[in-house]
Each structure stands twice: as C-alpha cells, then as structure tokens.
Design a protein around this motif. Structure first.
Motif, PDB file in Angstrom:
ATOM      1  N   THR A  23      19.862   9.878   0.389  1.00 15.83           N
ATOM      2  CA  THR A  23      19.661  10.898   0.360  1.00 15.83           C
ATOM      3  C   THR A  23      18.705  11.037  -0.991  1.00 15.83           C
ATOM      4  OG1 THR A  23      21.893  11.653   0.057  1.00 15.83           O
ATOM      5  CG2 THR A  23      20.739  12.878  -1.395  1.00 15.83           C
ATOM      6  N   TYR A  24      18.782  10.051  -1.877  1.00 13.71           N
ATOM      7  CA  TYR A  24      17.240   9.992  -3.239  1.00 13.71           C
ATOM      8  C   TYR A  24      16.254   9.758  -2.029  1.00 13.71           C
ATOM      9  CZ  TYR A  24      13.945   7.827  -5.759  1.00 13.71           C
ATOM     10  OH  TYR A  24      12.684   7.048  -6.081  1.00 13.71           O
ATOM     11  N   CYS A  25      16.103   8.915  -0.910  1.00 12.48           N
ATOM     12  CA  CYS A  25      14.956   8.852  -0.184  1.00 12.48           C
ATOM     13  C   CYS A  25      14.704   9.757   0.856  1.00 12.48           C
ATOM     14  CB  CYS A  25      15.150   8.062   1.021  1.00 12.48           C
ATOM     15  SG  CYS A  25      15.454   6.312  -0.251  1.00 12.48           S
ATOM     16  N   TYR A  26      14.887  11.146   0.982  1.00  8.98           N
ATOM     17  CA  TYR A  26      15.112  11.746   1.925  1.00  8.98           C
ATOM     18  C   TYR A  26      14.980  13.269   1.443  1.00  8.98           C
ATOM     19  CZ  TYR A  26      16.088  16.033   5.171  1.00  8.98           C
ATOM     20  OH  TYR A  26      15.289  16.974   5.839  1.00  8.98           O
ATOM     21  N   LEU A  27      16.016  13.856  -0.012  1.00  5.53           N
ATOM     22  CA  LEU A  27      15.425  14.593  -1.154  1.00  5.53           C
ATOM     23  C   LEU A  27      13.872  14.408  -1.853  1.00  5.53           C
ATOM     24  CD1 LEU A  27      18.940  15.592  -2.165  1.00  5.53           C
ATOM     25  CD2 LEU A  27      17.335  16.503  -0.021  1.00  5.53           C
ATOM     26  N   ILE A  28      13.709  13.495  -2.656  1.00  3.15           N
ATOM     27  CA  ILE A  28      12.834  13.133  -3.547  1.00  3.15           C
ATOM     28  C   ILE A  28      12.056  12.458  -2.357  1.00  3.15           C
ATOM     29  CG2 ILE A  28      11.770  11.746  -5.862  1.00  3.15           C
ATOM     30  CD1 ILE A  28      14.842  12.508  -6.027  1.00  3.15           C
ATOM     31  N   ARG A  30      10.556  12.434   1.060  1.00  2.82           N
ATOM     32  CA  ARG A  30       9.644  13.323   1.253  1.00  2.82           C
ATOM     33  C   ARG A  30       8.679  13.825   1.204  1.00  2.82           C
ATOM     34  NH1 ARG A  30      10.666  13.173   6.732  1.00  2.82           N
ATOM     35  NH2 ARG A  30      10.300  15.217   6.540  1.00  2.82           N
ATOM     36  N   ASN A  31       8.513  14.451  -0.209  1.00  2.79           N
ATOM     37  CA  ASN A  31       7.662  15.318  -1.579  1.00  2.79           C
ATOM     38  C   ASN A  31       7.139  14.403  -1.751  1.00  2.79           C
ATOM     39  OD1 ASN A  31       9.718  17.329  -0.969  1.00  2.79           O
ATOM     40  ND2 ASN A  31      10.750  16.621  -2.192  1.00  2.79           N
ATOM     41  N   ILE A  32       6.688  13.311  -1.677  1.00  2.64           N
ATOM     42  CA  ILE A  32       5.842  12.467  -2.390  1.00  2.64           C
ATOM     43  C   ILE A  32       5.047  12.224  -0.783  1.00  2.64           C
ATOM     44  CG2 ILE A  32       5.097  10.331  -3.862  1.00  2.64           C
ATOM     45  CD1 ILE A  32       7.582  10.735  -4.893  1.00  2.64           C
ATOM     46  N   PRO A  33       3.082  12.197  -1.660  1.00  2.11           N
ATOM     47  CA  PRO A  33       2.810  12.115  -0.341  1.00  2.11           C
ATOM     48  C   PRO A  33       3.102  10.535   0.185  1.00  2.11           C
ATOM     49  CG  PRO A  33       1.569  12.978  -2.146  1.00  2.11           C
ATOM     50  CD  PRO A  33       2.554  12.240  -2.662  1.00  2.11           C
ATOM     51  N   LYS A  34       2.816  10.425   1.721  1.00  2.00           N
ATOM     52  CA  LYS A  34       2.774   9.434   2.526  1.00  2.00           C
ATOM     53  C   LYS A  34       1.301   7.690   2.037  1.00  2.00           C
ATOM     54  CE  LYS A  34      -0.453   9.757   5.935  1.00  2.00           C
ATOM     55  NZ  LYS A  34      -0.773   9.215   6.800  1.00  2.00           N
ATOM     56  N   GLY A  35       2.138   6.596   1.428  1.00  3.62           N
ATOM     57  CA  GLY A  35       1.560   5.680   0.335  1.00  3.62           C
ATOM     58  C   GLY A  35       1.804   5.540  -0.294  1.00  3.62           C
ATOM     59  N   ILE A  36       1.360   4.711  -1.268  1.00  3.18           N
ATOM     60  CA  ILE A  36       2.032   3.680  -2.331  1.00  3.18           C
ATOM     61  C   ILE A  36       2.289   3.953  -2.873  1.00  3.18           C
ATOM     62  CG2 ILE A  36      -0.194   4.227  -3.715  1.00  3.18           C
ATOM     63  CD1 ILE A  36       1.824   0.883  -3.191  1.00  3.18           C
ATOM     64  N   PHE A  37       2.212   5.710  -3.359  1.00  5.33           N
ATOM     65  CA  PHE A  37       2.918   6.182  -4.694  1.00  5.33           C
ATOM     66  C   PHE A  37       4.489   6.301  -3.993  1.00  5.33           C
ATOM     67  CE2 PHE A  37      -0.944   7.746  -6.078  1.00  5.33           C
ATOM     68  CZ  PHE A  37      -0.838   7.050  -7.686  1.00  5.33           C
ATOM     69  N   ARG A  38       4.192   6.579  -2.627  1.00  6.86           N
ATOM     70  CA  ARG A  38       5.435   7.185  -1.623  1.00  6.86           C
ATOM     71  C   ARG A  38       6.743   6.051  -2.280  1.00  6.86           C
ATOM     72  NH1 ARG A  38       6.580   9.937   3.828  1.00  6.86           N
ATOM     73  NH2 ARG A  38       6.542  11.557   2.955  1.00  6.86           N
ATOM     74  N   PHE A  39       5.578   4.694  -1.238  1.00  5.93           N
ATOM     75  CA  PHE A  39       6.137   3.959  -1.173  1.00  5.93           C
ATOM     76  C   PHE A  39       6.783   2.606  -2.824  1.00  5.93           C
ATOM     77  CE2 PHE A  39       5.679  -1.089  -1.938  1.00  5.93           C
ATOM     78  CZ  PHE A  39       6.461  -1.964  -1.178  1.00  5.93           C
ATOM     79  N   ILE A  40       6.030   3.224  -3.185  1.00  7.81           N
ATOM     80  CA  ILE A  40       6.852   2.826  -4.760  1.00  7.81           C
ATOM     81  C   ILE A  40       8.170   3.571  -5.008  1.00  7.81           C
ATOM     82  CG2 ILE A  40       6.024   3.064  -7.655  1.00  7.81           C
ATOM     83  CD1 ILE A  40       3.594   2.396  -7.348  1.00  7.81           C
ATOM     84  N   ASN A  83       4.050   7.238   6.449  1.00  8.27           N
ATOM     85  CA  ASN A  83       4.826   7.723   7.107  1.00  8.27           C
ATOM     86  C   ASN A  83       4.197   7.086   8.505  1.00  8.27           C
ATOM     87  OD1 ASN A  83       5.229  10.802   7.410  1.00  8.27           O
ATOM     88  ND2 ASN A  83       3.288  10.754   8.543  1.00  8.27           N
ATOM     89  N   HIS A  84       5.166   6.038   9.144  1.00  5.62           N
ATOM     90  CA  HIS A  84       5.455   5.548  10.079  1.00  5.62           C
ATOM     91  C   HIS A  84       6.908   5.218  10.844  1.00  5.62           C
ATOM     92  CE1 HIS A  84       1.211   4.904  10.457  1.00  5.62           C
ATOM     93  NE2 HIS A  84       1.076   3.962   9.293  1.00  5.62           N
ATOM     94  N   GLY A  85       7.272   5.116  11.838  1.00  3.86           N
ATOM     95  CA  GLY A  85       8.536   4.387  12.347  1.00  3.86           C
ATOM     96  C   GLY A  85      10.207   6.210  12.797  1.00  3.86           C
ATOM     97  N   PRO A  86      10.595   5.510  12.654  1.00  7.07           N
ATOM     98  CA  PRO A  86      11.329   6.544  13.233  1.00  7.07           C
ATOM     99  C   PRO A  86      11.909   7.764  11.876  1.00  7.07           C
ATOM    100  CG  PRO A  86      13.076   4.186  13.569  1.00  7.07           C
ATOM    101  CD  PRO A  86      11.477   3.374  12.595  1.00  7.07           C
ATOM    102  N   LEU A  87      11.896   7.125  10.608  1.00  6.30           N
ATOM    103  CA  LEU A  87      12.580   8.403   9.899  1.00  6.30           C
ATOM    104  C   LEU A  87      11.309   9.438   9.636  1.00  6.30           C
ATOM    105  CD1 LEU A  87      14.442   5.840   7.009  1.00  6.30           C
ATOM    106  CD2 LEU A  87      14.914   7.418   9.117  1.00  6.30           C
ATOM    107  N   SER A  88       9.429   8.879  10.034  1.00 14.87           N
ATOM    108  CA  SER A  88       8.846  10.022   9.683  1.00 14.87           C
ATOM    109  C   SER A  88       8.841  10.814  10.745  1.00 14.87           C
ATOM    110  CB  SER A  88       7.391   8.653   9.466  1.00 14.87           C
ATOM    111  OG  SER A  88       7.712   7.991   8.621  1.00 14.87           O
TER     112      SER A  88
END
Length: 354
Positions: A23-28, A30-40, A83-88
C-alpha cells in the motif's frame, strides 16, 4: 515446529505486513518520479520482504512466501522503480497492483481468442486434466511413506514430478481465482515442460514462465546492455545469460535456506551455473550449424529431460534433502489433512445435530 494454529497466525501477520508495504508503494511511491528517487523510496521494503519468510517455520508457507514475496515481489518493485514491469501501468488500480505484486501472475498483452484458451474451448477436459494432476500429486505424497522401499533415483523422479505438479496446480488456482474475482485474463505459467526438445526450449518457453519473464528485464537485459559496449552483442548475450542463471541460483539458495535454516553448500547455484553454461553452448552450436544438425524430437526430448533429471539429482536435490525439507513437508501434509478431515467431521456432526 510451530503448531498449525500458531503458524497460520504468523502467516496472517506476514500477509498484513506485505499489504501495508505494498500500500505504501502504491500510494506514496507512485507519486515520486521514476528513477533513482523512486527506487530509494522503495528500497526499505526490499529487506523487509527478505526477512518475512523467517517468521514462518513450515516448509509450505516459508517456501511460498519466499517465492512470491522475497523473489518475485521484490524484483517487480525494482522494475516499478524505473517504470518498467507489470506494476508500471499508469492506469493500474490498487487491487490489480496488490494482486500482481503478491502473486506470480501477469496480464496477457493481447486478448486471446476462444481457441487460445483451453478452459473456454473445452472446460470439462481442462478441469479434468487438472483434477487428474491433483490426484497424481496426492499419490506421490502418499508414496513418500514407502520411500525406504523405493530406489533413490525413483524417489528423485517423484520429487521432480512433485515440484512441477505442486507449482502448476498452485499457480493455476491463483490464476483462476484472480480471473474470477478481478475479471482479468492471465498468462499461463507452464507450457508442458515435459515436451521440451532443448534446454533453450525448457528454460525459455516452458518452465515457470513467470520467473523467466521477471529475470529477463531485471537481469538479462541490463547486463546485456552494459556488456554490449565492452565485448560486443554476441558475447554480451552469453554473459547476460550466465548472469541470469547465477541470480536464479542465488534466489533458489535463499528459498532453500528459508526451508531448512541451514547455511547453503552452493550445490543449487552450481546446478544453475551448469545449466547456464550448457545453454550457452547449445545456443552457440545452433548458431554454428544453422539448423543443419538438429536432432529429431524423439532424440532431443529424452536427452533434454535426462540432462535436467541427472543434474537435478546430482546438484539440486541433495542440498534440499539434507536440510530435511522433504520430511517436514510430508509431516505438514499429514497435519493439514488431519485438520481438514477434523473440520469436515465437525461440520458434518453439526449438520446432523440440527
């Protein structure tokens, strides 16, 4: 070993933790741009998913959570970070995000016709086939009670059939449930691996296609892209292939650790490295001979099956057996069966009492 009641309580706690993390991954995230910051932002979830199976002591539950969450969910979240894969998918709903992250499923990219879907084309034969496979699995589990009278190589064959049938039945139940509740058509997870005519056919097109589909974008393609600039396209493909098998071996080592809590002896990794090398040799031979020396299917099929079985009995299963996972799994089957029969009897007695 925990009682079934205590283990189910632990399992519920694990799944609640998984739901909160996703739920954290989906709600929070997804509002962060793809790339290193979303990964962190997602990075703290990965060690949590690695630790969760350690809270389970039963082979069936620890192995399943290890496969579903520690391996597949973590890899899907890494892809999601960039921003790859089935969740993106930008239009993915919360329930679809949770379902795809938790379970080894993926959507079909193109809708299938009725002839493509065997359950729609001939539902009776389709479900009868899986019922027959379920019966065979029950007979295999029952046969373990007499394994002291069986040849060790035959027992290994039973283990191979057990792994295949349990995985396929578990995945088809998940796929059918998700399709029923969410109305989504899902990709098949197995494609008759016993009909494989080569290692390339077995690993790439028939065996556990969800794992193949997740390793390709997370390991194979990035490694190929990196080494292509250094050694060229041809060598980069082979290096990427070997890297993929190494990662698969390490993930299997981790899952076996969850089952036995014994430090690995790395035989399972050697199994996957050997298959990676053999597959690389096979690909190069095919490239050199350009189909001029292809073996007939009646020869290549048994050779492929034989190579998988022999190397599996040599390298894959010994580590699995030494940790006692097979003995504990059989004991768990007996406890679960007794619990189910007790529940059925209780319900039946209650019904008659009324």
């Amino acid at each position: 070993m925990e009682s079934l009641e205590d283990e189910i309580k632990n399992l519920i706690k694990v799944w609640i933790t998984v739901m909160i993390c996703l739920t954290y991954c989906y709600l929070i995230s997804r509002n962060i741009p793809k790339g290193i910051f979303r990964f962190i932002s997602i990075l703290p979830i990965i060690p949590i998913f690695i630790i969760l199976p350690l809270y389970l002591s039963w082979v069936q539950f620890a192995g399943t959570i290890g496969f579903f969450i520690t391996w597949l969910a973590n890899f899907k979240l890494i892809l999601f970070s960039f921003n790859h894969g089935p969740l993106s998918s930008p239009s993915i709903s919360f329930q679809h995000f949770i379902s795809i992250a938790c379970f080894p499923i993926n959507f079909k990219q193109t809708p299938s016709t009725q002839t493509d879907n065997p359950s729609s084309q001939n539902p009776q034969s389709y479900y009868l086939m899986y019922a027959l496979k379920g019966l065979i699995l029950v007979l295999i589990v029952h046969a373990y009670n007499y394994k002291q009278y069986l040849h060790p190589n035959f027992v290994i064959l039973l283990y191979c059939m057990h792994i295949y049938l349990q995985l396929e039945l578990m995945l088809i139940v998940i796929a059918e449930s998700v399709q029923f509740f969410l109305g989504l058509e899902l990709e098949p997870q197995f494609n008759q691996p016993f009909l494989s005519t080569s290692l390339q056919d077995f690993w790439g097109k028939r065996w556990n296609l969800m794992v193949t589909g997740i390793l390709r974008p997370t390991v194979y393609q990035p490694v190929q892209s990196i080494f292509m600039r250094i050694v060229g396209k041809r060598c980069a493909k082979l290096i990427a292939l070997l890297a993929t098998f190494v990662v698969s071996g390490l993930m299997h080592e981790l899952i076996v650790y969850y089952l036995g809590r014994v430090w690995p002896t790395w035989e399972i990794s050697y199994f996957f490295v050997l298959h990676g090398v053999a597959l690389a040799v096979e690909i190069e031979l095919k490239r050199c001979f350009r189909g001029k020396c292809d073996l007939p299917q009646l020869v290549s099929g048994p050779l492929t099956a034989g190579f998988v079985l022999v190397t599996g009995s040599w390298l894959f299963f010994p580590q699995f057996l030494r940790c006692g996972a097979d003995v504990r799994a059989i004991r768990e089957y007996a406890i679960i069966w007794e619990s189910i029969m007790g529940l059925v009897k209780k319900c039946w007695d209650t019904f008659l009492g009324h």
